[in-house]
Every structure is written in C-alpha cells, then in structure tokens.
Design a protein around this motif. Structure first.
Motif, mmCIF file in Angstrom:
data_model
loop_
_atom_site.group_PDB
_atom_site.id
_atom_site.type_symbol
_atom_site.label_atom_id
_atom_site.label_comp_id
_atom_site.label_asym_id
_atom_site.label_seq_id
_atom_site.Cartn_x
_atom_site.Cartn_y
_atom_site.Cartn_z
ATOM 1 N N MET A 1 0.816 -1.186 0.000
ATOM 2 C CA MET A 1 0.000 0.000 0.000
ATOM 3 C C MET A 1 0.870 1.265 0.000
ATOM 4 N N ALA A 2 1.967 1.250 0.769
ATOM 5 C CA ALA A 2 2.855 2.403 0.801
ATOM 6 C C ALA A 2 3.439 2.674 -0.580
ATOM 7 N N ASP A 3 3.751 1.600 -1.316
ATOM 8 C CA ASP A 3 4.281 1.766 -2.667
ATOM 9 C C ASP A 3 3.255 2.426 -3.582
ATOM 10 N N ALA A 4 1.996 2.057 -3.430
ATOM 11 C CA ALA A 4 0.935 2.642 -4.255
ATOM 12 C C ALA A 4 0.762 4.129 -3.939
ATOM 13 N N ILE A 5 0.841 4.476 -2.670
ATOM 14 C CA ILE A 5 0.723 5.883 -2.270
ATOM 15 C C ILE A 5 1.897 6.679 -2.839
ATOM 16 N N TYR A 6 3.100 6.126 -2.724
ATOM 17 C CA TYR A 6 4.290 6.793 -3.252
ATOM 18 C C TYR A 6 4.170 6.968 -4.764
ATOM 19 N N ARG A 7 3.753 5.915 -5.440
ATOM 20 C CA ARG A 7 3.600 5.963 -6.905
ATOM 21 C C ARG A 7 2.595 7.031 -7.299
ATOM 22 N N ASP A 8 1.483 7.119 -6.569
ATOM 23 C CA ASP A 8 0.464 8.122 -6.857
ATOM 24 C C ASP A 8 1.026 9.528 -6.691
ATOM 25 N N ARG A 9 1.795 9.744 -5.650
ATOM 26 C CA ARG A 9 2.407 11.057 -5.420
ATOM 27 C C ARG A 9 3.381 11.422 -6.537
ATOM 28 N N VAL A 10 4.177 10.451 -6.962
ATOM 29 C CA VAL A 10 5.138 10.691 -8.034
ATOM 30 C C VAL A 10 4.410 11.048 -9.323
ATOM 31 N N LEU A 11 3.373 10.313 -9.649
ATOM 32 C CA LEU A 11 2.623 10.581 -10.879
ATOM 33 C C LEU A 11 1.963 11.958 -10.841
ATOM 34 N N ARG A 12 1.411 12.332 -9.688
ATOM 35 C CA ARG A 12 0.809 13.668 -9.570
ATOM 36 C C ARG A 12 1.861 14.753 -9.711
ATOM 37 N N ALA A 13 3.027 14.541 -9.110
ATOM 38 C CA ALA A 13 4.105 15.531 -9.193
ATOM 39 C C ALA A 13 4.595 15.688 -10.631
ATOM 40 N N ARG A 14 4.699 14.593 -11.347
ATOM 41 C CA ARG A 14 5.158 14.655 -12.741
ATOM 42 C C ARG A 14 4.146 15.376 -13.634
ATOM 43 N N ALA A 15 2.878 15.244 -13.298
ATOM 44 C CA ALA A 15 1.832 15.860 -14.111
ATOM 45 C C ALA A 15 1.627 17.341 -13.781
ATOM 46 N N GLU A 16 2.164 17.784 -12.669
ATOM 47 C CA GLU A 16 1.934 19.163 -12.226
ATOM 48 C C GLU A 16 2.640 20.166 -13.140
ATOM 49 N N ASP A 17 2.012 21.291 -13.347
ATOM 50 C CA ASP A 17 2.562 22.387 -14.136
ATOM 51 C C ASP A 17 3.860 22.881 -13.496
ATOM 52 N N PRO A 18 4.917 23.109 -14.291
ATOM 53 C CA PRO A 18 6.196 23.570 -13.725
ATOM 54 C C PRO A 18 6.072 24.861 -12.917
ATOM 55 N N CYS A 19 5.228 25.773 -13.349
ATOM 56 C CA CYS A 19 5.043 27.020 -12.590
ATOM 57 C C CYS A 19 4.417 26.735 -11.227
ATOM 58 N N GLU A 20 3.493 25.796 -11.203
ATOM 59 C CA GLU A 20 2.848 25.436 -9.937
ATOM 60 C C GLU A 20 3.856 24.759 -9.009
ATOM 61 N N LYS A 21 4.770 23.970 -9.571
ATOM 62 C CA LYS A 21 5.826 23.360 -8.757
ATOM 63 C C LYS A 21 6.684 24.441 -8.093
ATOM 64 N N LEU A 22 6.993 25.479 -8.852
ATOM 65 C CA LEU A 22 7.790 26.573 -8.305
ATOM 66 C C LEU A 22 7.048 27.273 -7.173
ATOM 67 N N VAL A 23 5.774 27.541 -7.386
ATOM 68 C CA VAL A 23 4.955 28.182 -6.353
ATOM 69 C C VAL A 23 4.856 27.283 -5.124
ATOM 70 N N ASP A 24 4.741 25.979 -5.350
ATOM 71 C CA ASP A 24 4.697 25.039 -4.225
ATOM 72 C C ASP A 24 5.971 25.120 -3.383
ATOM 73 N N GLY A 25 7.110 25.335 -4.040
ATOM 74 C CA GLY A 25 8.368 25.483 -3.309
ATOM 75 C C GLY A 25 8.340 26.695 -2.393
ATOM 76 N N PHE A 26 7.804 27.796 -2.894
ATOM 77 C CA PHE A 26 7.684 28.998 -2.064
ATOM 78 C C PHE A 26 6.719 28.769 -0.899
ATOM 79 N N ARG A 27 5.614 28.097 -1.189
ATOM 80 C CA ARG A 27 4.637 27.802 -0.130
ATOM 81 C C ARG A 27 5.254 26.930 0.958
#
Length: 79
Positions: A1-27
């Motif tokens: 189950m932990a692997d599935a949660i990790y995989r889901d997080r990785v997939l969401r992060a890869r799909a995220e807009d690069p600008c939103e990733k930058l804003v997330d870093g500031f947040r």
C-alpha cells in the motif's frame, strides 16, 4: 500500500505544471519558516519579531556551517 501511495504522489508531481511546482516550493518555504519562527518564539519566550528573526538567522547559519563542513548528508531513499 505504501508503494501505491508513493507511486500516486510521483505521478501527480510529474503531471503538475512547472510554474505550480515553483509556487509550491515557495509555499513550502513559507510554511517551514512559520514553524521555525514558532520554535524560536517558544525557545526565547518572546514575540519580539526582531529577536525571533535573529534566532531564525542563527539557525540558518548553523545549518549552513554543518553543510559546508560536510557533516550533513541528505537521506537517500533505497531504490
């Protein structure tokens, strides 16, 4: 189950807009800074913003010195 949660997080992060990733870093930084400031306030038992920010800077300086001396090694997850 932990692997599935990790995989889901990785997939969401890869799909995220690069600008939103930058804003997330500031947040994330703002969030961590707030927690650090609360810790310094509790440690010094003061709400004085100048004293608190001096305490925060002291912590940042301490972390920088540890990294520069090579004493800190980031955690590397197992592949």
């Amino acid at each position: 189950m932990a692997d599935a949660i990790y995989r889901d997080r990785v997939l969401r992060a890869r799909a995220e807009d690069p600008c939103e990733k930058l804003v997330d870093g500031f947040r994330l930084f703002e969030y961590a800074l707030g927690i650090t400031k609360m810790g310094v306030q509790a440690e010094l038992n003061t709400m004085d913003e100048e004293a608190v920010m001096k305490g925060v800077q002291k912590r940042f300086d301490m972390v920088r010195k540890v990294r520069e001396k090579g004493l800190y090694q980031p955690w590397k997850p197992a592949a």
